[in-house]
Structure formats: structure tokens, C-alpha cells
Motif scaffolding. Structure first.
Motif, PDB file in Angstrom:
ATOM      1  N   GLY A   1       0.815  -1.206   0.000  1.00  0.00           N
ATOM      2  CA  GLY A   1       0.000   0.000   0.000  1.00  0.00           C
ATOM      3  C   GLY A   1       0.848   1.255   0.000  1.00  0.00           C
ATOM      4  N   GLU A   2       0.179   2.416  -0.032  1.00  0.00           N
ATOM      5  CA  GLU A   2       0.886   3.685  -0.136  1.00  0.00           C
ATOM      6  C   GLU A   2       1.725   3.985   1.100  1.00  0.00           C
ATOM      7  N   ASP A   3       1.321   3.480   2.263  1.00  0.00           N
ATOM      8  CA  ASP A   3       2.036   3.779   3.499  1.00  0.00           C
ATOM      9  C   ASP A   3       3.166   2.794   3.780  1.00  0.00           C
ATOM     10  N   SER A   4       3.383   1.842   2.897  1.00  0.00           N
ATOM     11  CA  SER A   4       4.392   0.818   3.110  1.00  0.00           C
ATOM     12  C   SER A   4       5.762   1.286   2.624  1.00  0.00           C
ATOM     13  N   ASN A   5       6.813   0.749   3.249  1.00  0.00           N
ATOM     14  CA  ASN A   5       8.174   1.003   2.791  1.00  0.00           C
ATOM     15  C   ASN A   5       8.586   0.049   1.679  1.00  0.00           C
ATOM     16  N   THR A   6       7.714  -0.902   1.367  1.00  0.00           N
ATOM     17  CA  THR A   6       8.035  -1.918   0.371  1.00  0.00           C
ATOM     18  C   THR A   6       6.974  -1.970  -0.718  1.00  0.00           C
TER      19      THR A   6
ATOM     20  N   GLU B   1      19.766   4.849  -4.572  1.00  0.00           N
ATOM     21  CA  GLU B   1      20.059   4.913  -5.999  1.00  0.00           C
ATOM     22  C   GLU B   1      19.475   3.752  -6.796  1.00  0.00           C
ATOM     23  N   ARG B   2      19.529   2.547  -6.214  1.00  0.00           N
ATOM     24  CA  ARG B   2      19.155   1.363  -6.985  1.00  0.00           C
ATOM     25  C   ARG B   2      18.780   0.205  -6.072  1.00  0.00           C
ATOM     26  N   GLU B   3      18.172  -0.830  -6.659  1.00  0.00           N
ATOM     27  CA  GLU B   3      17.878  -2.049  -5.916  1.00  0.00           C
ATOM     28  C   GLU B   3      19.177  -2.826  -5.690  1.00  0.00           C
TER      29      GLU B   3
ATOM     30  N   LEU C   1      19.003 -11.876  -0.561  1.00  0.00           N
ATOM     31  CA  LEU C   1      18.179 -10.738  -0.163  1.00  0.00           C
ATOM     32  C   LEU C   1      17.957  -9.802  -1.342  1.00  0.00           C
ATOM     33  N   LEU C   2      16.719  -9.365  -1.502  1.00  0.00           N
ATOM     34  CA  LEU C   2      16.373  -8.333  -2.475  1.00  0.00           C
ATOM     35  C   LEU C   2      15.906  -7.111  -1.698  1.00  0.00           C
ATOM     36  N   ALA C   3      16.666  -6.024  -1.797  1.00  0.00           N
ATOM     37  CA  ALA C   3      16.317  -4.779  -1.113  1.00  0.00           C
ATOM     38  C   ALA C   3      15.946  -3.722  -2.146  1.00  0.00           C
ATOM     39  N   ASN C   4      14.917  -2.946  -1.851  1.00  0.00           N
ATOM     40  CA  ASN C   4      14.534  -1.881  -2.776  1.00  0.00           C
ATOM     41  C   ASN C   4      15.492  -0.700  -2.659  1.00  0.00           C
ATOM     42  N   ARG C   5      15.313   0.284  -3.507  1.00  0.00           N
ATOM     43  CA  ARG C   5      16.280   1.383  -3.555  1.00  0.00           C
ATOM     44  C   ARG C   5      16.255   2.265  -2.313  1.00  0.00           C
ATOM     45  N   ASP C   6      15.215   2.120  -1.496  1.00  0.00           N
ATOM     46  CA  ASP C   6      15.193   2.826  -0.214  1.00  0.00           C
ATOM     47  C   ASP C   6      15.870   2.022   0.889  1.00  0.00           C
TER      48      ASP C   6
ATOM     49  N   LYS D   1      11.759  -6.905 -11.250  1.00  0.00           N
ATOM     50  CA  LYS D   1      10.995  -6.043 -12.154  1.00  0.00           C
ATOM     51  C   LYS D   1       9.807  -5.421 -11.435  1.00  0.00           C
ATOM     52  N   THR D   2       9.122  -6.220 -10.614  1.00  0.00           N
ATOM     53  CA  THR D   2       7.981  -5.700  -9.857  1.00  0.00           C
ATOM     54  C   THR D   2       8.412  -4.572  -8.925  1.00  0.00           C
ATOM     55  N   VAL D   3       9.538  -4.775  -8.245  1.00  0.00           N
ATOM     56  CA  VAL D   3      10.035  -3.748  -7.326  1.00  0.00           C
ATOM     57  C   VAL D   3      10.454  -2.500  -8.097  1.00  0.00           C
ATOM     58  N   ARG D   4      11.170  -2.683  -9.188  1.00  0.00           N
ATOM     59  CA  ARG D   4      11.598  -1.530  -9.993  1.00  0.00           C
ATOM     60  C   ARG D   4      10.395  -0.750 -10.518  1.00  0.00           C
ATOM     61  N   ASN D   5       9.388  -1.471 -10.980  1.00  0.00           N
ATOM     62  CA  ASN D   5       8.193  -0.810 -11.508  1.00  0.00           C
ATOM     63  C   ASN D   5       7.388  -0.124 -10.409  1.00  0.00           C
ATOM     64  N   GLY D   6       7.585  -0.567  -9.159  1.00  0.00           N
ATOM     65  CA  GLY D   6       6.882   0.041  -8.034  1.00  0.00           C
ATOM     66  C   GLY D   6       7.356   1.444  -7.721  1.00  0.00           C
TER      67      GLY D   6
END
Length: 240
Positions: free
Chosen positions: A24-29, A75-77, A208-213, A234-239
Motif C-alpha cells: 500500500g501507499e504507506d508501506s516502505n516496500t 540509488e538502486r535495488e 536478499l532483495l532490497a529496494n532502492r530505499d 521487475k515488480t520492485v523496480r516498476n513500483g
């Protein structure tokens, strides 16, 4: 070796890895927290979904400098795993899975949007040249800017960081009759000199897959399928 690491991860592995949905919008992921039966996420030894990627500085011998495990946050995943080059089992597979992403990123033009960080827990054996050869052998370009292998300064430092900070249990043991802990499936990457040395390792598997944050999106306890890893990335990048 922290016994709790194996106990906790054994309980989690029994639940299996389950895909989640868009957060959701309030999530960090981007992904929602996956459901793991009979497991308390707060008791996991490793960084679980929604937790921050640990920030630890280690030598990156292929870049000839120290780098943080969180160097690319903002900067990146980041995809990070823990290996040793003589491993005849899952380590080459986990490295090859990251290399598959590495190659796809170069082909599709998003190399500057993802970092691949295999980390050895056998620094006494895994010197710079062996890590370079192991990378190339499993499909990666060791000269690429986004392929960053980390090598702790000593076995003690490896235990402090990989077991202590990341909760990835590993333990050295003496080989019996010069043989390691199991056979090798060549379809899942290639080990480097699996019969060399007097010791082998029993260890927990983790990618581990970490998002850019810098928040963990996925923690794979088995060698992930390359197509699954690419799809999740791809899902994370598109998010974003």
C-alpha cells in the motif's frame, strides 16, 4: 556459530517462500509481507521483509576499495547473497542467479539501477583472483561496476558480519577423506576448486532483495529461479 540462527531459519524454511502482493501507499516496500506459517517475523535471525538492509563496510577486492552493503541505497535495488567459492552445492547457484540478473541488466540497459553483491564467508581461501574467476565462471562480468563481491578482512570479521549482522549461520568443519559436503549440480552454477583445502562449511542459504530505499522486499531461503528473481526485481523496480 550462533545456534539460534540455525534454529530460527530451520523453522522458517519449513514454511517455504511465498510470493506477496503489491504494498500500500504507506508501506516502505512494494511487496506485502509474505505469509510464513508458524513463524514470527520479529524472531527471524536474518533481515526480514520491511526491515532495513544492514549497513556494514567491507573490502570489495574487485573494486580495490571498501564498500558498504548499503552503498547503493537511495540509488538502486540491491541483491545480496553469501557464498564461498569451493562450495559444491547452493553457492554457485545463488551466484549464478545474481549473474543472470547482472547479464539481463546489461542487455536491457538498467545496469545502473541494480547492484549485485555476493559476499564470501571464506576470506582465508577466497582471495581476489579466486573471486574474480568464480564470478566469471558463473556468468558475471567481474569488471562491471555493479558486480561487487565483498570479502571480510578475516574469518572473525566474516562471522561478526555475516552471522552477527545478517543472521546467516555458517560453520567450518574438517573434510572427511578430503571430500566436501555433497555433490554438485552443474545446472546451478559452477564451484571453484571444490576439492581443495581441508575444511568445508555448513551454512544457511539466503538471497536478499532490497529496494532502492534500503528495505528488504524478499528473502529467499533457497536458490531462487532466475526467472523468479528477475520477475520480483521487475515488480520492485516498476513500483518506483
Amino acid at each position: 556459530m550462533d545456534r539460534r540462527t540455525f534454529v530460527r531459519l530451520a523453522a522458517v524454511s519449513a514454511g517455504g517462500a511465498v510470493a506477496g502482493c503489491i504494498g500500500g501507499e504507506d508501506s516502505n516496500t512494494v511487496f506485502d509481507e509474505p505469509y510464513i506459517e508458524d513463524a514470527n517475523p520479529e524472531a527471524l535471525a536474518y533481515p526480514a521483509h520491511g526491515e532495513k538492509l544492514p549497513d556494514v563496510s567491507l573490502p570489495a577486492p574487485l573494486q580495490d576499495k571498501n564498500m558498504s552493503t548499503a552503498a547503493f541505497v537511495g540509488e538502486r535495488e540491491t541483491l545480496l547473497t553469501f557464498i564461498y567459492t569451493r562450495c559444491p552445492g547452493p553457492c554457485p547457484g545463488m551466484t549464478a542467479a545474481l549473474a543472470h540478473v547482472h547479464v539481463d541488466a546489461a542487455k536491457e540497459g538498467y545496469s545502473d539501477e541494480v547492484a549485485l553483491m555476493p559476499t564470501t564467508f571464506d576470506p582465508e581461501y577466497d582471495d581476489t583472483e579466486r573471486l574474480r574467476k568464480f564470478s566469471k565462471q558463473n556468468g558475471a562480468d567481474p569488471t562491471a561496476e555493479n558486480w561487487v563481491i565483498l570479502r571480510p578482512e578475516s574469518s572473525e570479521r566474516a562471522d561478526e558480519v555475516i552471522n552477527g549482522e545478517f543472521g546467516v549461520g555458517f560453520e567450518a568443519y574438517e573434510k572427511a577423506d578430503g571430500k566436501g559436503h555433497g555433490g554438485h549440480n552443474s545446472s546451478q552454477g559452477e564451484p571453484l576448486n571444490p576439492d581443495e583445502g581441508d575444511t568445508d562449511f555448513t551454512h544457511v542459504n539466503l538471497v536478499l532483495l532490497a529496494n532502492r530505499d534500503g528495505y528488504i522486499e524478499r528473502a529467499y531461503q533457497e536458490v531462487p529461479r532466475p526467472d523468479k528473481l528477475l520477475s520480483d526485481l521487475k515488480t520492485v523496480r516498476n513500483g518506483y
